[in-house]
Design an enzyme around this catalytic site. Structure first.
Site, PDB file in Angstrom:
ATOM      1  CB  CYS A 378      88.796  40.646   4.055  1.00  0.00           C
ATOM      2  SG  CYS A 378      90.167  41.657   4.679  1.00  0.00           S
ATOM      3  CG  HIS A 505      85.320  43.581   5.397  1.00  0.00           C
ATOM      4  ND1 HIS A 505      85.160  42.393   6.090  1.00  0.00           N
ATOM      5  CD2 HIS A 505      86.643  43.876   5.460  1.00  0.00           C
ATOM      6  CE1 HIS A 505      86.335  41.996   6.549  1.00  0.00           C
ATOM      7  NE2 HIS A 505      87.250  42.878   6.182  1.00  0.00           N
ATOM      8  CD  GLU A 507      81.558  41.877   5.789  1.00  0.00           C
ATOM      9  OE1 GLU A 507      82.473  41.570   6.574  1.00  0.00           O
ATOM     10  OE2 GLU A 507      81.693  41.856   4.544  1.00  0.00           O
TER      11      GLU A 507
END
Length: 533
Positions: A378, A505, A507
């Site tokens: 990001c 993102h 994750e």
């Protein structure tokens, strides 16, 4: 008939209600029940989107764009599922809905009160989610006795009355301290916490006793006696090295088994074989790599919880443990890149604002020039573009307009649709969007697909006016937004051992049994750097 399990907390906050709730959900799902988790946050914010990570940990983003409490990330990882914004109920949402209905005249001139209007709204939101499930686990945030949580506890009490006791159970998570002076576990805080809960009309069916060490039998008997909870339902939940051990511990203690009987569900053996293998494999790993996370919120590790978990998932997949070196970006500005010496990989995560941005770019340059495996996420993606523009393209003063609105080279700029907004909450580019991946790239090798859906949370983007210049200097944009071909999503350096950054993102979609590809690749590259191929 849907069964509801409410999870409450007592004595102190931060006991691990979220992990307990996620573990219980996982154990119910492992028995073949259609299970979901709901998180109630009693704060007045509408959502978690504008909260400082130091106050509340990371903001977790869902597929539908919901900005929610980090516990929903635990739910998704433990249950291997995708939740919706409706799975996070806040006081802000509830009061907004009730006031809106009052303004529309939906209450027919009634005096609008906490009971029944607020409590009815809470129950309606829980039941709306429950329609498609056998078991719904509802975690009520905060601690019993908090003023903010009272309407939610009252709504839970009413639900047991309306749904029937056979369909609603309560699990209370408490703390059992062990005083060094006397050397025994003290149950009095738990007794008082349950007394407080019972004064609100709720009798817990099970107590999860959090402690540093396994619960002593004498303490278990005393808790049972004074709380009117059967001994078999007083669950010892002691500290473990890895949170993924918690479901196995709770299963051994019999929590899910007891609740299945209590709620009249068919008794089944859970399928925990793969989960147990994953936990045992992680504990047995003997090799280790060190990866630096260079961020601005590193003093609170929960600010980057999903990144920590994604690295853990990837460590199991690559047969190597990951040790995290937490580095404050501003410290890099003051002390230099010597703070990064010896690491096997570097991550520059997301964030907002100018603080620490120069330190992050120093870390990016260090990784690029020293061929250290690197992942930018990001804001880390955007700063990678800025660093490359400055130090490879030679565009002195290049920056993001978020940090320097007057930069002569705005290589990162505000997205057109983000201009002229009059509010911050819920207005970013949020949620899952398609990303088209170019062939013959690192990204394609990692994902193995041409189109992937990843979660986003940003207002700024690579300025389309500079893409051609950046690519001519060797930067490869290997992922492009499916909704706008001028929006760059993934970048990489092909002559580097592992150098990749994403606007999204990754994750947030990483799972214990299915690590996010870019994290898996990072850990693999770090292992190869340290131990060879």
């Amino acid at each position: 008939m849907t069964k509801f399990i409410f999870v409450t907390g007592g004595v102190v906050s931060g006991l691990g209600k979220g992990i307990t709730s996620a573990s219980l959900g996982m154990l119910m799902k492992a028995r073949g029940f259609r299970t979901t988790n709901i998180k109630i946050d009693p704060y007045l914010n509408y959502d978690a989107g504008t909260m400082n990570p130091y106050q509340h940990g990371e903001v977790f983003v869902l597929d539908d764009g919901g900005e929610v409490d980090l516990d929903l990330g635990n739910y998704e990882r433990f249950l291997d599922t995708s939740l919706s914004f409706d799975h996070n109920i806040t006081t802000g949402k509830v009061y907004s809905a009730v006031i809106e209905k009052e303004r529309k005249g939906e209450y027919l001139g009634a005096t609008v009160q906490v009971i029944p209007h607020i409590t009815n709204e809470i129950k309606e939101r829980i039941r709306r989610i429950a329609r498609d499930y056998d078991v719904v686990i509802v975690e009520i945030g905060g601690t019993v006795g908090d003023i903010e949580g009272m309407p939610f506890l009252e709504a839970a009490r009413q639900m047991q009355l309306e749904e029937g006791r056979e369909n609603v159970a309560f699990v209370h998570v408490t703390y059992v301290p062990k005083l060094k002076v006397v050397g025994e576990q003290k149950t009095k805080p738990t007794q008082h916490s349950v007394k407080e809960l019972r004064s609100l009309g709720i009798q817990p069916d099970a107590i999860v006793a959090r402690s540093e060490e396994p619960l002593e039998e004498s303490a278990r008997r005393k808790i049972s006696l004074f709380t009117n909870v059967p001994e078999e339902a007083v669950i010892s939940a002691y500290d473990v090295e890895d949170t993924y051990e918690v479901p196995l511990m709770l299963e051994k203690e019999g929590l899910a088994r007891y609740l299945v009987r209590r709620l009249g569900l068919p008794e089944r053996e859970p399928d925990l074989e793969k989960w147990r293998e994953m936990v045992e494999k992680y504990k047995s790993l003997d090799k280790e790599v060190e990866i630096a996370i260079v961020g601005k919120y590193v003093k609170l590790a929960d600010s980057y919880l999903s990144i920590k978990e994604a690295l853990k998932h990837s460590s199991v997949a690559n047969d190597v443990k990951v040790k995290i070196r937490w580095i404050e970006a501003e410290d890099v500005e003051r002390k230099g890149v010597k703070l990064l010496e010896g690491v096997d990989g570097i991550i520059v995560p997301g964030g907002f604002g100018a603080r620490g941005s120069e330190g992050k770019m120093m870390a990016i340059r260090y990784a690029r020039e020293n061929d250290i495996p690197f992942l930018g996420i990001c804001f880390g993606f955007q700063l990678t573009v800025v660093e490359f523009a400055r130090n490879v393209l030679g565009l002195k003063g290049a920056h993001s307009t978020e940090i320097d609105p007057q930069t002569p080279y705005p290589v990162v700029d505000l997205m057109p649709e983000q201009r002229d907004l009059d509010r911050l909450g819920g207005t970013m580019r949020l949620g899952a969007y398609p990303v088209h991946i170019k062939p013959n790239t690192l990204a394609k090798r990692l994902y193995g697909r041409e189109i992937v859906y990843e979660r986003h949370r940003h207002r700024w983007e690579v300025n389309p006016d500079y893409i051609e210049k950046l690519e001519s200097a060797g930067l490869v944009f290997s992922g492009i937004a499916g909704d706008d071909e001028r929006r760059m999503e993934i970048l990489e350096l092909p002559d580097h051992s592992y150098f990749i950054a994403t606007q999204f993102h990754p994750e947030f979609k990483s799972r214990p049994m299915n690590p996010a590809p870019v994290f898996r690749g990072l850990v693999r590259a770090a292992r190869e750097r340290k131990y060879g191929g």
